[in-house]
Design a protein around this motif. Structure first.
Motif, PDB file in Angstrom:
ATOM      1  N   ARG A 281       5.185 -46.505 -70.456  1.00  0.00           N
ATOM      2  CA  ARG A 281       4.173 -47.404 -69.866  1.00  0.00           C
ATOM      3  C   ARG A 281       4.098 -48.718 -70.646  1.00  0.00           C
ATOM      4  O   ARG A 281       4.048 -49.793 -70.069  1.00  0.00           O
ATOM      5  CB  ARG A 281       2.809 -46.686 -69.879  1.00  0.00           C
ATOM      6  CG  ARG A 281       1.778 -47.359 -69.002  1.00  0.00           C
ATOM      7  CD  ARG A 281       0.538 -46.522 -68.834  1.00  0.00           C
ATOM      8  NE  ARG A 281      -0.159 -46.243 -70.082  1.00  0.00           N
ATOM      9  CZ  ARG A 281      -0.348 -45.038 -70.592  1.00  0.00           C
ATOM     10  NH1 ARG A 281       0.129 -43.981 -69.970  1.00  0.00           N
ATOM     11  NH2 ARG A 281      -1.014 -44.877 -71.719  1.00  0.00           N
ATOM     12  N   ILE A 283       6.355 -50.262 -72.389  1.00  0.00           N
ATOM     13  CA  ILE A 283       7.505 -51.151 -72.156  1.00  0.00           C
ATOM     14  C   ILE A 283       7.490 -51.681 -70.719  1.00  0.00           C
ATOM     15  O   ILE A 283       7.749 -52.860 -70.483  1.00  0.00           O
ATOM     16  CB  ILE A 283       8.808 -50.439 -72.539  1.00  0.00           C
ATOM     17  CG1 ILE A 283       8.798 -50.316 -74.069  1.00  0.00           C
ATOM     18  CG2 ILE A 283      10.044 -51.170 -72.020  1.00  0.00           C
ATOM     19  CD1 ILE A 283       9.918 -49.582 -74.683  1.00  0.00           C
ATOM     20  N   ARG A 284       7.119 -50.820 -69.782  1.00  0.00           N
ATOM     21  CA  ARG A 284       7.041 -51.277 -68.382  1.00  0.00           C
ATOM     22  C   ARG A 284       6.043 -52.434 -68.250  1.00  0.00           C
ATOM     23  O   ARG A 284       6.281 -53.403 -67.542  1.00  0.00           O
ATOM     24  CB  ARG A 284       6.610 -50.096 -67.504  1.00  0.00           C
ATOM     25  CG  ARG A 284       6.748 -50.378 -66.012  1.00  0.00           C
ATOM     26  CD  ARG A 284       6.409 -49.155 -65.173  1.00  0.00           C
ATOM     27  NE  ARG A 284       5.092 -48.644 -65.492  1.00  0.00           N
ATOM     28  CZ  ARG A 284       4.807 -47.354 -65.662  1.00  0.00           C
ATOM     29  NH1 ARG A 284       5.757 -46.456 -65.557  1.00  0.00           N
ATOM     30  NH2 ARG A 284       3.588 -46.966 -65.948  1.00  0.00           N
ATOM     31  N   GLU A 285       4.922 -52.333 -68.968  1.00  0.00           N
ATOM     32  CA  GLU A 285       3.867 -53.343 -68.821  1.00  0.00           C
ATOM     33  C   GLU A 285       3.991 -54.503 -69.807  1.00  0.00           C
ATOM     34  O   GLU A 285       3.164 -55.408 -69.816  1.00  0.00           O
ATOM     35  CB  GLU A 285       2.494 -52.657 -68.980  1.00  0.00           C
ATOM     36  CG  GLU A 285       2.226 -51.695 -67.822  1.00  0.00           C
ATOM     37  CD  GLU A 285       0.998 -50.824 -68.015  1.00  0.00           C
ATOM     38  OE1 GLU A 285       0.302 -51.005 -69.044  1.00  0.00           O
ATOM     39  OE2 GLU A 285       0.750 -49.979 -67.136  1.00  0.00           O
ATOM     40  N   GLU A 288       7.643 -60.257 -70.036  1.00  0.00           N
ATOM     41  CA  GLU A 288       9.061 -60.616 -69.968  1.00  0.00           C
ATOM     42  C   GLU A 288       9.459 -61.239 -71.306  1.00  0.00           C
ATOM     43  O   GLU A 288       8.625 -61.859 -71.968  1.00  0.00           O
ATOM     44  CB  GLU A 288       9.274 -61.674 -68.879  1.00  0.00           C
ATOM     45  CG  GLU A 288       8.774 -61.284 -67.500  1.00  0.00           C
ATOM     46  CD  GLU A 288       9.876 -60.768 -66.618  1.00  0.00           C
ATOM     47  OE1 GLU A 288      10.888 -61.459 -66.543  1.00  0.00           O
ATOM     48  OE2 GLU A 288       9.716 -59.664 -66.054  1.00  0.00           O
ATOM     49  N   LEU A 304      15.439 -47.021 -70.519  1.00  0.00           N
ATOM     50  CA  LEU A 304      14.456 -48.115 -70.541  1.00  0.00           C
ATOM     51  C   LEU A 304      15.170 -49.467 -70.650  1.00  0.00           C
ATOM     52  O   LEU A 304      14.783 -50.443 -70.002  1.00  0.00           O
ATOM     53  CB  LEU A 304      13.475 -47.926 -71.702  1.00  0.00           C
ATOM     54  CG  LEU A 304      12.476 -46.774 -71.526  1.00  0.00           C
ATOM     55  CD1 LEU A 304      11.714 -46.520 -72.830  1.00  0.00           C
ATOM     56  CD2 LEU A 304      11.492 -47.074 -70.407  1.00  0.00           C
ATOM     57  N   LEU A 307      16.522 -50.234 -67.204  1.00  0.00           N
ATOM     58  CA  LEU A 307      15.494 -50.492 -66.185  1.00  0.00           C
ATOM     59  C   LEU A 307      14.788 -51.816 -66.406  1.00  0.00           C
ATOM     60  O   LEU A 307      14.377 -52.474 -65.459  1.00  0.00           O
ATOM     61  CB  LEU A 307      14.445 -49.361 -66.206  1.00  0.00           C
ATOM     62  CG  LEU A 307      14.835 -48.040 -65.567  1.00  0.00           C
ATOM     63  CD1 LEU A 307      13.760 -46.982 -65.817  1.00  0.00           C
ATOM     64  CD2 LEU A 307      15.033 -48.229 -64.061  1.00  0.00           C
ATOM     65  N   TYR A 308      14.602 -52.195 -67.690  1.00  0.00           N
ATOM     66  CA  TYR A 308      13.794 -53.382 -67.997  1.00  0.00           C
ATOM     67  C   TYR A 308      14.589 -54.336 -68.895  1.00  0.00           C
ATOM     68  O   TYR A 308      14.266 -54.520 -70.071  1.00  0.00           O
ATOM     69  CB  TYR A 308      12.485 -52.961 -68.686  1.00  0.00           C
ATOM     70  CG  TYR A 308      11.720 -51.924 -67.907  1.00  0.00           C
ATOM     71  CD1 TYR A 308      11.127 -52.251 -66.689  1.00  0.00           C
ATOM     72  CD2 TYR A 308      11.604 -50.612 -68.374  1.00  0.00           C
ATOM     73  CE1 TYR A 308      10.446 -51.294 -65.948  1.00  0.00           C
ATOM     74  CE2 TYR A 308      10.922 -49.651 -67.639  1.00  0.00           C
ATOM     75  CZ  TYR A 308      10.348 -49.993 -66.435  1.00  0.00           C
ATOM     76  OH  TYR A 308       9.680 -49.053 -65.707  1.00  0.00           O
ATOM     77  N   THR A 310      14.706 -57.454 -69.255  1.00  0.00           N
ATOM     78  CA  THR A 310      14.010 -58.604 -69.863  1.00  0.00           C
ATOM     79  C   THR A 310      13.076 -58.171 -70.988  1.00  0.00           C
ATOM     80  O   THR A 310      12.421 -58.998 -71.607  1.00  0.00           O
ATOM     81  CB  THR A 310      13.195 -59.381 -68.812  1.00  0.00           C
ATOM     82  OG1 THR A 310      12.235 -58.477 -68.253  1.00  0.00           O
ATOM     83  CG2 THR A 310      14.074 -59.962 -67.731  1.00  0.00           C
ATOM     84  N   ARG A 311      12.996 -56.870 -71.252  1.00  0.00           N
ATOM     85  CA  ARG A 311      12.175 -56.383 -72.395  1.00  0.00           C
ATOM     86  C   ARG A 311      13.061 -56.181 -73.635  1.00  0.00           C
ATOM     87  O   ARG A 311      12.564 -55.800 -74.691  1.00  0.00           O
ATOM     88  CB  ARG A 311      11.481 -55.081 -72.062  1.00  0.00           C
ATOM     89  CG  ARG A 311      10.125 -55.154 -71.411  1.00  0.00           C
ATOM     90  CD  ARG A 311       9.970 -56.134 -70.289  1.00  0.00           C
ATOM     91  NE  ARG A 311       8.980 -55.658 -69.318  1.00  0.00           N
ATOM     92  CZ  ARG A 311       9.097 -55.836 -68.012  1.00  0.00           C
ATOM     93  NH1 ARG A 311      10.152 -56.485 -67.509  1.00  0.00           N
ATOM     94  NH2 ARG A 311       8.171 -55.380 -67.200  1.00  0.00           N
TER      95      ARG A 311
END
Ligand code: 13P
Ligand code: SF4
Length: 379
Positions: A281, A283-285, A288, A304, A307-308, A310-311
């Motif tokens: 959660r 990292i998802r939130e 950018e 992760l 999926l993300y 830009t993180r």
């Protein structure tokens, strides 16, 4: 510990595409009779077929809600499949695709050792003790906890469960207020949780089942508030404070987030500590163009990162922190158990005997009745 005999030769000869197509076909054929659960540490080739993915808490709750499914195929490790069998409805059958998918941490506390410890600790404690077991433990240890007025916890709700187990005791209270807590089998989750609640390290002792009397003098037990079982996760124990220091020395502004199965020294140096779902959660939130170094199992970290992008997610260390037993669940074993189901045979069923199931359920239900939790450490 269970052992998985090698699969028949024909399975070794199947290529990746045949395995994928076969698994899809078997899933279609079994329809609503089947649910596949996948823990976040599973490889992508398994997650692709999971109907539900989650951490231990989410999967144990959702397994209990699967009213239609006759077969629950648990892509995780043995203690998770046992939990699903404890929580199952009626005639549901729980299947673990590879019986050798155990958990070294769960194996560090046997029921025989727990029973011996209970007697020793009671003689010395001079007051009530609440046993709490991380769900990463055998059904027999969960049942022991249920019989002795304790509860299970996961890394998501350890804080709530420990608060409940203390029966009102707070840091700074006199030694005889409330209950002591025996925390099994992960000393790190126990220590990190109690410390985040404000309890000093001096209120904790470690019980070593390999030592006479757990390696403790009666006076040490009497003075302690927390008795931490000497167990650990062989994956999360690989992260060290030096890994955190090295990451901080890099030019990129990494934020460091780790799982509470990591050692206390690592958690103290990290920016944040939380369960698998909490890490996902966060990292998802995250904004950018933020940078994350994650101290947990490598399959989750790599997922992760994909999926993300830009993180800027990476592992806290270049050592591959892999849960080798989770990794045993592969498409070949999944294919095999599903093919057998389609042909009317149940293989690798995980069954907990009725008496163990009854008491382990008490311990799990006590946990599930508590409110959802804060992360172990909100730094
Ligand atoms: P959670 O799924 O509770 O975060 O635990 C991590 C783990 O080690 C599972 O075996
Ligand atoms: Fe056990 Fe650690 Fe693997 Fe989880 S990650 S199953 S605690 S060895």
């Amino acid at each position: 510990m269970l052992f998985q005999p090698p699969l028949a030769r024909k399975y070794a000869e199947l290529d990746g595409q045949t395995l994928r197509e076969g698994i899809r076909r078997f899933k279609d054929q079994l329809g609503k009779r089947l649910v596949i659960l996948g823990h976040h540490y599973q490889q992508d080739d398994i997650i692709a077929f999971a109907d539900i993915t989650g951490d231990s808490l989410k999967l144990s709750q959702l397994a209990a809600e699967q009213a239609d499914a006759e077969f629950i195929v648990f892509c995780g490790v043995h203690f998770m499949a046992e939990s699903a069998d404890i929580l199952r409805r009626g005639e549901q059958q729980v299947i673990l695709p590879d019986l050798s998918a155990g958990c070294s941490m769960a194996d560090m506390a046997t029921i025989e050792q727990a029973e011996v410890a209970w007697k020793i600790l009671h003689r010395a404690a001079g007051m009530p003790i609440t046993p709490v077991t991380y769900v990463n433990s055998s059904a027999a240890v969960k049942a022991f906890v249920g019989r002795n007025e304790g509860a299970c916890c996961t890394s998501s709700n350890a804080r709530q469960v420990v608060e409940w187990a203390l029966r009102g005791a707070r840091p700074g209270d006199a030694e005889d207020v409330g209950n002591k807590v025996l925390f099994l089998p992960d000393q790190h989750l126990g220590r990190n949780t109690a410390f985040a609640m404000g309890w000093p390290l001096s209120s904790m002792v470690v019980y070593d089942p390999a030592e006479p009397d757990g390696g403790l003098e009666p006076e040490q037990v009497r003075r302690a508030r927390f008795i931490l079982w000497k167990g650990h996760c062989s994956v999360h124990q690989l992260f060290t404070p030096e890994h955190v220091e090295r990451m901080r020395a890099r030019p990129e502004p990494y934020q460091i987030i780790v799982h509470p199965e990591c050692a206390w020294e690592v958690c103290q140096k990290a920016d944040d500590v939380g369960s698998t779902e909490y890490i996902i959660r966060t990292i998802r939130e995250a904004p950018e163009e933020s940078w994350w170094a994650v101290g947990t199992e490598i399959h989750l970290v790599q997922r992760l990162a994909r999926l993300y992008p830009t993180r800027h997610v990476r592992s806290l260390t270049d050592i591959q922190c892999l849960c080798t037993t989770m990794y045993r669940i592969d498409p070949r074993h999944l294919y095999w158990v599903l093919e057998e189901l389609v042909e009317g045979r149940v293989v690798n069923r995980i069954r907990v005997d009725d008496e163990t199931r009854r008491w382990a359920r008490v311990a799990l239900d006590r946990m599930l009745s508590l409110r959802p939790s804060q992360p172990v450490s909100a730094k």
